[in-house]
Write a protein that holds these residues in place. Structure first.
Motif, PDB file in Angstrom:
ATOM      1  N   TYR A  77       0.837  -1.197   0.000  1.00  0.00           N
ATOM      2  CA  TYR A  77       0.000   0.000   0.000  1.00  0.00           C
ATOM      3  C   TYR A  77       0.872   1.248   0.000  1.00  0.00           C
ATOM      4  N   ARG A  78       0.385   2.285  -0.656  1.00  0.00           N
ATOM      5  CA  ARG A  78       1.096   3.561  -0.679  1.00  0.00           C
ATOM      6  C   ARG A  78       0.084   4.686  -0.854  1.00  0.00           C
ATOM      7  N   LEU A  79       0.540   5.907  -0.536  1.00  0.00           N
ATOM      8  CA  LEU A  79      -0.311   7.080  -0.739  1.00  0.00           C
ATOM      9  C   LEU A  79      -0.500   7.305  -2.226  1.00  0.00           C
ATOM     10  N   SER A  80      -1.685   7.736  -2.611  1.00  0.00           N
ATOM     11  CA  SER A  80      -2.017   7.878  -4.027  1.00  0.00           C
ATOM     12  C   SER A  80      -1.579   9.232  -4.576  1.00  0.00           C
ATOM     13  N   VAL A  81      -1.605   9.323  -5.889  1.00  0.00           N
ATOM     14  CA  VAL A  81      -1.314  10.600  -6.558  1.00  0.00           C
ATOM     15  C   VAL A  81      -2.345  11.646  -6.155  1.00  0.00           C
ATOM     16  N   ASP A  82      -3.596  11.222  -5.997  1.00  0.00           N
ATOM     17  CA  ASP A  82      -4.640  12.166  -5.582  1.00  0.00           C
ATOM     18  C   ASP A  82      -4.339  12.755  -4.212  1.00  0.00           C
ATOM     19  N   PHE A  83      -3.770  11.937  -3.313  1.00  0.00           N
ATOM     20  CA  PHE A  83      -3.400  12.447  -1.986  1.00  0.00           C
ATOM     21  C   PHE A  83      -2.352  13.548  -2.122  1.00  0.00           C
ATOM     22  N   PHE A  84      -1.310  13.299  -2.930  1.00  0.00           N
ATOM     23  CA  PHE A  84      -0.260  14.299  -3.085  1.00  0.00           C
ATOM     24  C   PHE A  84      -0.769  15.550  -3.791  1.00  0.00           C
ATOM     25  N   SER A  85      -1.734  15.371  -4.687  1.00  0.00           N
ATOM     26  CA  SER A  85      -2.339  16.536  -5.335  1.00  0.00           C
ATOM     27  C   SER A  85      -3.088  17.386  -4.321  1.00  0.00           C
ATOM     28  N   LEU A  86      -3.830  16.717  -3.434  1.00  0.00           N
ATOM     29  CA  LEU A  86      -4.553  17.443  -2.392  1.00  0.00           C
ATOM     30  C   LEU A  86      -3.592  18.136  -1.442  1.00  0.00           C
ATOM     31  N   ALA A  87      -2.511  17.439  -1.078  1.00  0.00           N
ATOM     32  CA  ALA A  87      -1.520  18.025  -0.177  1.00  0.00           C
ATOM     33  C   ALA A  87      -0.848  19.234  -0.808  1.00  0.00           C
ATOM     34  N   ALA A  88      -0.592  19.150  -2.113  1.00  0.00           N
ATOM     35  CA  ALA A  88       0.054  20.267  -2.802  1.00  0.00           C
ATOM     36  C   ALA A  88      -0.841  21.499  -2.806  1.00  0.00           C
ATOM     37  N   GLN A  89      -2.157  21.279  -2.937  1.00  0.00           N
ATOM     38  CA  GLN A  89      -3.088  22.411  -2.923  1.00  0.00           C
ATOM     39  C   GLN A  89      -3.108  23.100  -1.573  1.00  0.00           C
ATOM     40  N   ALA A  90      -2.904  22.330  -0.502  1.00  0.00           N
ATOM     41  CA  ALA A  90      -2.938  22.887   0.848  1.00  0.00           C
ATOM     42  C   ALA A  90      -1.560  23.257   1.360  1.00  0.00           C
ATOM     43  N   GLY A  91      -0.522  22.955   0.582  1.00  0.00           N
ATOM     44  CA  GLY A  91       0.835  23.078   1.083  1.00  0.00           C
ATOM     45  C   GLY A  91       1.467  24.433   0.893  1.00  0.00           C
ATOM     46  N   ASN A  92       0.663  25.475   0.857  1.00  0.00           N
ATOM     47  CA  ASN A  92       1.231  26.806   0.686  1.00  0.00           C
ATOM     48  C   ASN A  92       0.676  27.765   1.729  1.00  0.00           C
ATOM     49  N   PRO A  93       0.837  27.439   3.024  1.00  0.00           N
ATOM     50  CA  PRO A  93       0.260  28.294   4.058  1.00  0.00           C
ATOM     51  C   PRO A  93       0.827  29.697   4.017  1.00  0.00           C
ATOM     52  N   SER A  94      -0.063  30.669   4.136  1.00  0.00           N
ATOM     53  CA  SER A  94       0.292  32.086   4.186  1.00  0.00           C
ATOM     54  C   SER A  94       1.204  32.497   3.036  1.00  0.00           C
ATOM     55  N   ARG A  95       1.063  31.823   1.907  1.00  0.00           N
ATOM     56  CA  ARG A  95       1.813  32.161   0.691  1.00  0.00           C
ATOM     57  C   ARG A  95       3.316  32.020   0.895  1.00  0.00           C
ATOM     58  N   MET A  96       3.753  31.319   1.911  1.00  0.00           N
ATOM     59  CA  MET A  96       5.180  31.252   2.199  1.00  0.00           C
ATOM     60  C   MET A  96       5.969  30.631   1.056  1.00  0.00           C
ATOM     61  N   ARG A  97       5.479  29.543   0.505  1.00  0.00           N
ATOM     62  CA  ARG A  97       6.219  28.901  -0.590  1.00  0.00           C
ATOM     63  C   ARG A  97       6.298  29.822  -1.798  1.00  0.00           C
ATOM     64  N   THR A  98       5.163  30.411  -2.155  1.00  0.00           N
ATOM     65  CA  THR A  98       5.152  31.316  -3.304  1.00  0.00           C
ATOM     66  C   THR A  98       6.059  32.505  -3.055  1.00  0.00           C
ATOM     67  N   LEU A  99       6.002  33.028  -1.860  1.00  0.00           N
ATOM     68  CA  LEU A  99       6.779  34.211  -1.504  1.00  0.00           C
ATOM     69  C   LEU A  99       8.276  33.917  -1.494  1.00  0.00           C
ATOM     70  N   CYS A 100       8.638  32.742  -1.021  1.00  0.00           N
ATOM     71  CA  CYS A 100      10.060  32.424  -0.827  1.00  0.00           C
ATOM     72  C   CYS A 100      10.707  31.717  -2.006  1.00  0.00           C
ATOM     73  N   ARG A 101       9.919  31.182  -2.905  1.00  0.00           N
ATOM     74  CA  ARG A 101      10.490  30.397  -3.999  1.00  0.00           C
ATOM     75  C   ARG A 101      11.530  31.167  -4.813  1.00  0.00           C
ATOM     76  N   PRO A 102      11.276  32.419  -5.211  1.00  0.00           N
ATOM     77  CA  PRO A 102      12.309  33.146  -5.967  1.00  0.00           C
ATOM     78  C   PRO A 102      13.619  33.280  -5.197  1.00  0.00           C
ATOM     79  N   ALA A 103      13.526  33.474  -3.877  1.00  0.00           N
ATOM     80  CA  ALA A 103      14.742  33.587  -3.074  1.00  0.00           C
ATOM     81  C   ALA A 103      15.513  32.276  -3.060  1.00  0.00           C
ATOM     82  N   LEU A 104      14.798  31.153  -2.970  1.00  0.00           N
ATOM     83  CA  LEU A 104      15.465  29.856  -2.995  1.00  0.00           C
ATOM     84  C   LEU A 104      16.192  29.643  -4.319  1.00  0.00           C
ATOM     85  N   LEU A 105      15.545  30.015  -5.411  1.00  0.00           N
ATOM     86  CA  LEU A 105      16.159  29.843  -6.729  1.00  0.00           C
ATOM     87  C   LEU A 105      17.393  30.728  -6.885  1.00  0.00           C
ATOM     88  N   ARG A 106      17.291  31.975  -6.413  1.00  0.00           N
ATOM     89  CA  ARG A 106      18.442  32.884  -6.518  1.00  0.00           C
ATOM     90  C   ARG A 106      19.615  32.381  -5.684  1.00  0.00           C
TER      91      ARG A 106
END
Length: 291
Positions: A77-106
């Motif tokens: 048994y393993r977690l499904s692709v649908d689970f990871f899709s749902l997690a990805a939708q919820a995985g950006n609390p307070s826009r932190m990932r979006t806000l910080c992603r350019p800094a990580l890339l730089r």
């Protein structure tokens, strides 16, 4: 006992369905921590402390909801692709990932090393995002979603050092017993490291608990000077000598200083009131380092 908490309306521990819900999440966590090829019922039952029959029923309920799948060949048994899709939708609390992603890339492009974004989650630090460099490294949090007790590793220590004093003290009291899992920690050592980080504004070591690895981290501070997260560099110890460390710290601080003012100070997703910490973590099992 009442079926709900009169103050906040949340279900009481003995409310109908709560026990099964907790068991289901225990199975989900065990699947997430298991091997990439999946887990067998026997291993899951042992990991969560339930009978195989109970785990089997939970797994099939989760399959019906689309969050777990079973490999037809291996029967694992393993977690499904649908689970990871749902997690990805919820995985950006307070826009932190979006806000910080350019800094990580730089930072990754400038330094040629792996960059981590860590955020506080109750008594832990969680890897919310990362940008991998060319050098193979190991870290306590591992991949995105990995967690470690606050105080372990540079990023986690940078977050802990810049918490409000009352909250920092409660975290220290709770985490000191957990730190024994990492082998070399005690309260005196932890407090000494916290004071060092607060004095110099960053957490950095050329060598640490993981052989051959080095790291340095700076906190992402809000307008009150409290840490909402941390930017961390993970690299080989040979790449973080005294000659290179000041430059790395300066680049990290420069990026962190641009992120902090952009975070909404009224966003409750980045606040964890001290009175809610113990309740949130009271039933959570202690864990060792994720590498």
């Amino acid at each position: 006992m009442k079926a709900s908490d009169e103050k906040n309306g949340t279900p009481a521990p003995d409310a109908p369905g709560v026990g099964m819900l907790q068991r289901a999440f225990a199975v989900i966590r065990a699947l997430g921590e298991g091997q990439a090829e999946g887990s067998r019922v026997t291993a899951l039952a042992k990991a969560v402390g339930l009978t195989q029959a109970t785990v089997h029923r939970i797994l099939h309920a989760l399959i019906a909801e689309g969050v777990v799948e079973q490999d037809e060949a291996s029967k694992r048994y393993r977690l499904s692709v649908d689970f990871f899709s749902l997690a990805a939708q919820a995985g950006n609390p307070s826009r932190m990932r979006t806000l910080c992603r350019p800094a990580l890339l730089r930072l990754c492009a400038s330094l040629g090393d792996t960059i981590f974004l860590l955020v506080k989650s109750s008594f832990d630090a969680v890897c919310l995002d990362m940008c991998e460099g060319p050098f193979p490294i190991r870290s306590f949090t591992g991949d995105v979603g990995g967690r470690v007790a606050l105080g372990v590793g540079q990023g986690s220590l940078a977050i802990l050092a810049f918490q409000p004093e009352e909250e920092r003290e409660e975290i220290i009291r709770y985490n000191v017993p957990r730190l024994h899992n990492y082998g070399v920690f005690d309260e005196v050592y932890l407090r000494t490291e916290i004071e060092r980080v607060r004095a110099q504004g960053y957490a950095g070591r050329n060598s640490g608990l993981i052989d051959g690895m080095a790291g340095v981290a700076v906190p992402i501070l809000d307008r009150s000077g409290h840490a909402l997260g941390a930017l961390s560099v993970g690299t080989l110890s040979t790449r973080l000598g005294e000659d290179r460390l000041p430059m790395v710290v300066e680049l990290l601080k420069r990026q962190a200083s641009t992120i902090g003012p952009q975070i909404n100070p009224f966003d409750v997703a980045v606040r964890r009131p001290v009175h809610g910490l113990t309740r949130a973590m009271a039933t959570r099992p202690l864990s060792g380092p994720a590498q």
